[in-house]
Design an enzyme around this catalytic site. Structure first.
Site, PDB file in Angstrom:
ATOM      1  N   LYS A  12      -4.846   5.945   2.081  1.00 11.35           N
ATOM      2  CA  LYS A  12      -3.702   6.029   2.986  1.00 11.35           C
ATOM      3  C   LYS A  12      -2.948   7.320   2.767  1.00 11.35           C
ATOM      4  O   LYS A  12      -2.541   7.992   3.693  1.00 11.35           O
ATOM      5  CB  LYS A  12      -2.745   4.862   2.731  1.00 11.35           C
ATOM      6  CG  LYS A  12      -3.208   3.550   3.270  1.00 11.35           C
ATOM      7  CD  LYS A  12      -2.057   2.555   3.233  1.00 11.35           C
ATOM      8  CE  LYS A  12      -2.395   1.357   2.365  1.00 11.35           C
ATOM      9  NZ  LYS A  12      -1.905   1.499   0.984  1.00 11.35           N
ATOM     10  N   LYS A  53      -2.764  11.945  -8.794  1.00 11.90           N
ATOM     11  CA  LYS A  53      -1.604  11.997  -7.901  1.00 11.90           C
ATOM     12  C   LYS A  53      -0.536  12.945  -8.433  1.00 11.90           C
ATOM     13  O   LYS A  53       0.100  13.675  -7.669  1.00 11.90           O
ATOM     14  CB  LYS A  53      -1.020  10.602  -7.668  1.00 11.90           C
ATOM     15  CG  LYS A  53      -1.913   9.732  -6.767  1.00 11.90           C
ATOM     16  CD  LYS A  53      -1.235   8.453  -6.290  1.00 11.90           C
ATOM     17  CE  LYS A  53      -2.166   7.692  -5.338  1.00 11.90           C
ATOM     18  NZ  LYS A  53      -1.605   6.440  -4.837  1.00 11.90           N
ATOM     19  N   LYS A 100     -12.511   9.046  -1.819  1.00 16.05           N
ATOM     20  CA  LYS A 100     -12.315   7.750  -1.192  1.00 16.05           C
ATOM     21  C   LYS A 100     -11.355   7.866  -0.018  1.00 16.05           C
ATOM     22  O   LYS A 100     -10.475   8.718   0.002  1.00 16.05           O
ATOM     23  CB  LYS A 100     -11.809   6.728  -2.203  1.00 16.05           C
ATOM     24  CG  LYS A 100     -10.344   6.840  -2.542  1.00 16.05           C
ATOM     25  CD  LYS A 100      -9.837   5.562  -3.204  1.00 16.05           C
ATOM     26  CE  LYS A 100      -8.310   5.537  -3.165  1.00 16.05           C
ATOM     27  NZ  LYS A 100      -7.743   4.301  -2.714  1.00 16.05           N
TER      28      LYS A 100
HETATM   29  P1  ATP Z   1      -2.577   4.888  -1.429  1.00 16.58           P
HETATM   30  O1  ATP Z   1      -3.266   6.158  -1.029  1.00 16.58           O
HETATM   31  O2  ATP Z   1      -1.168   4.773  -0.931  1.00 16.58           O
HETATM   32  O3  ATP Z   1      -2.755   4.532  -2.879  1.00 16.58           O
HETATM   33  P2  ATP Z   1      -4.777   3.223  -0.773  1.00 16.58           P
HETATM   34  O4  ATP Z   1      -5.499   3.572   0.474  1.00 16.58           O
HETATM   35  O5  ATP Z   1      -5.375   3.608  -2.081  1.00 16.58           O
HETATM   36  O6  ATP Z   1      -3.327   3.784  -0.592  1.00 16.58           O
HETATM   37  P3  ATP Z   1      -3.747   0.766  -1.845  1.00 16.58           P
HETATM   38  O7  ATP Z   1      -2.603   0.091  -1.167  1.00 16.58           O
HETATM   39  O8  ATP Z   1      -3.504   1.567  -3.075  1.00 16.58           O
HETATM   40  O9  ATP Z   1      -4.489   1.664  -0.742  1.00 16.58           O
HETATM   41  O10 ATP Z   1      -4.877  -0.301  -2.167  1.00 16.58           O
HETATM   42  C1  ATP Z   1      -5.013  -1.536  -1.490  1.00 16.58           C
HETATM   43  C2  ATP Z   1      -6.385  -2.105  -1.755  1.00 16.58           C
HETATM   44  O11 ATP Z   1      -7.348  -1.355  -1.006  1.00 16.58           O
HETATM   45  C3  ATP Z   1      -6.843  -2.045  -3.216  1.00 16.58           C
HETATM   46  O12 ATP Z   1      -7.471  -3.258  -3.540  1.00 16.58           O
HETATM   47  C4  ATP Z   1      -7.837  -0.918  -3.233  1.00 16.58           C
HETATM   48  O13 ATP Z   1      -8.831  -1.119  -4.216  1.00 16.58           O
HETATM   49  C5  ATP Z   1      -8.428  -0.998  -1.846  1.00 16.58           C
HETATM   50  N1  ATP Z   1      -8.912   0.319  -1.384  1.00 16.58           N
HETATM   51  C6  ATP Z   1      -8.167   1.425  -1.194  1.00 16.58           C
HETATM   52  N2  ATP Z   1      -8.922   2.440  -0.755  1.00 16.58           N
HETATM   53  C7  ATP Z   1     -10.194   1.960  -0.668  1.00 16.58           C
HETATM   54  C8  ATP Z   1     -11.455   2.524  -0.260  1.00 16.58           C
HETATM   55  N3  ATP Z   1     -11.548   3.772   0.150  1.00 16.58           N
HETATM   56  N4  ATP Z   1     -12.546   1.732  -0.283  1.00 16.58           N
HETATM   57  C9  ATP Z   1     -12.469   0.453  -0.693  1.00 16.58           C
HETATM   58  N5  ATP Z   1     -11.325  -0.150  -1.082  1.00 16.58           N
HETATM   59  C10 ATP Z   1     -10.193   0.591  -1.074  1.00 16.58           C
HETATM   60 MG    MG Z   2      -4.240   3.403  -3.958  1.00 16.14          MG
END
Ligand code: ATP
Ligand code: MG
Length: 332
Positions: free
Chosen positions: A198, A112, A195
């Site tokens: 968000k 990041k 992956k």
């Molecule tokens: P950001 O990009 O803001 O970090 P994120 O999509 O990674 O957002 P988080 O809020 O960081 O989401 O994570 C919330 C939960 O979702 C965590 O338990 C994380 O392991 C899970 N998660 C996030 N992305 C994935 C993915 N692509 N596949 C499976 N689990 C995911």
């Molecule tokens: Mg995340």
């Protein structure tokens, strides 16, 4: 009952399918078998410098989606991180136990911060995993349900818990990761090597729970597939198709073998068309229930206040013990 804690960031208007399949879905099951604490981690979201009005709206929308997805305030404790001041307080203590190099080795930070550039990267992003450790340790969680992307952060949490316990006497439960193998990582539809995220995915690589269903259909139909035409599960060489199969299996409960047999002789187009239907049928009721919660913000805030109170009844005790252990004088 074993205790679990997990959190999700309010960093987008909507959660995506990776969040649901990798995290939220397991939370819904775990509330039946565990003493479960879940939080919308708004303090973590500050690390990306969100617009204030947007952060507020997204925090409520996140909570609404969690209730809509099936979290039940009678069966689990759902709260907003900033409502429980002990998170920031314990994080400070843990910051003082974390090595600078140790924090610098976190790959999410490296990824990041590289994207943001050194000048725009904050100390908050750097210490994010330490705040995450505080989130978990405050509740003496036995397990932490997370996706594969969080494994390294959880390892740090375990190290910090052990370090604290060794230095100051047994205080924290050392938590174990609870990673659900099959869906631990849902990939970006346009970039199946990465992956779904968000904040980091391209808009077309992301399936959002709350987006208009016609857009979901379009995105699935334009998902990157692979050369060749056979529908086989081969994450190494056919990451795109394998990701679609993973999503399909997870949402229907069918096995990958069953699916590849059913699509034997058919093309990517058939698979995508059917998967689009499956996803739309899945998101529609969630969208409807989310709207219901958002239409009554006073009631939503009340549910979150109740969750915050329940959380504080645990976190305040843990923090007091930790403060005492490190030598802080209790206020008279
Ligand atoms: P950001 O990009 O803001 O970090 P994120 O999509 O990674 O957002 P988080 O809020 O960081 O989401 O994570 C919330 C939960 O979702 C965590 O338990 C994380 O392991 C899970 N998660 C996030 N992305 C994935 C993915 N692509 N596949 C499976 N689990 C995911
Ligand atoms: Mg995340």
């Amino acid at each position: 009952r074993p205790r679990v804690l997990s959190g999700i960031q309010p960093t987008a208007d909507s959660f995506h399918l990776g969040n649901y399949l990798g995290a939220v879905r397991n939370w819904v099951t775990m509330q039946e078998t565990h003493d479960a604490f879940f939080c919308v981690v708004d303090l973590h979201a500050l690390t990306v410098g969100p617009d204030p009005a947007q952060l507020r709206a997204r925090t409520r929308a996140s909570a609404a989606q969690l209730f809509a997805a099936g979290l039940d305030p009678e069966r689990c404790t759902l709260f907003v991180q900033s409502h429980v001041p002990e998170h920031a307080q314990l994080a400070w203590v843990l910051n003082c136990l974390t090595g600078f190099g140790e924090a610098g080795r976190m790959t999410q930070f490296k990824d990041k911060s590289l994207k943001q550039g050194a000048d725009r990267t904050t100390v908050g992003l750097f210490t994010y995993p330490v705040l995450q450790a505080a989130d978990i340790l405050l509740y003496q969680a036995d397990a932490v349900p997370v996706g594969e992307d969080q494994r390294q952060h959880l390892e740090l949490t375990r190290d910090l818990a052990q370090r604290f316990n060794t230095t100051y006497g047994r205080t924290f439960t050392v938590p174990a990761p609870h990673i659900v193998r099959d869906t631990a990582k849902i990939a970006d539809l346009q970039d199946p090597g990465a992956k779904m995220s968000k904040s980091a995915s391209t808009p077309n690589g992301l399936i959002e729970l709350l987006e208009p269903t016609n857009r979901i259909v379009k995105k699935i139909k334009s998902a990157v597939t692979d050369t060749g035409r056979e529908i086989v599960y081969d994450p190494e060489n056919k990451a795109g198709v394998s990701n679609l199969l993973t999503i399909y299996a997870a949402l229907t409960g069918r096995t990958i073998d069953d699916l590849t047999a059913a699509y034997d002789g058919k093309g990517y187009g058939d698979l995508k068309k059917d998967l689009a239907e499956v996803v739309v049928a899945f998101v529609e009721p969630i969208q409807q229930r989310t709207r219901m919660y958002l239409d009554d913000p006073a009631q939503l805030d009340k549910l979150l206040a109740i969750g915050g109170e329940k959380a504080r009844s645990v976190s305040s005790r843990t923090l007091a013990r930790a403060y005492e252990r490190v030598g802080l004088v209790a206020a008279a």
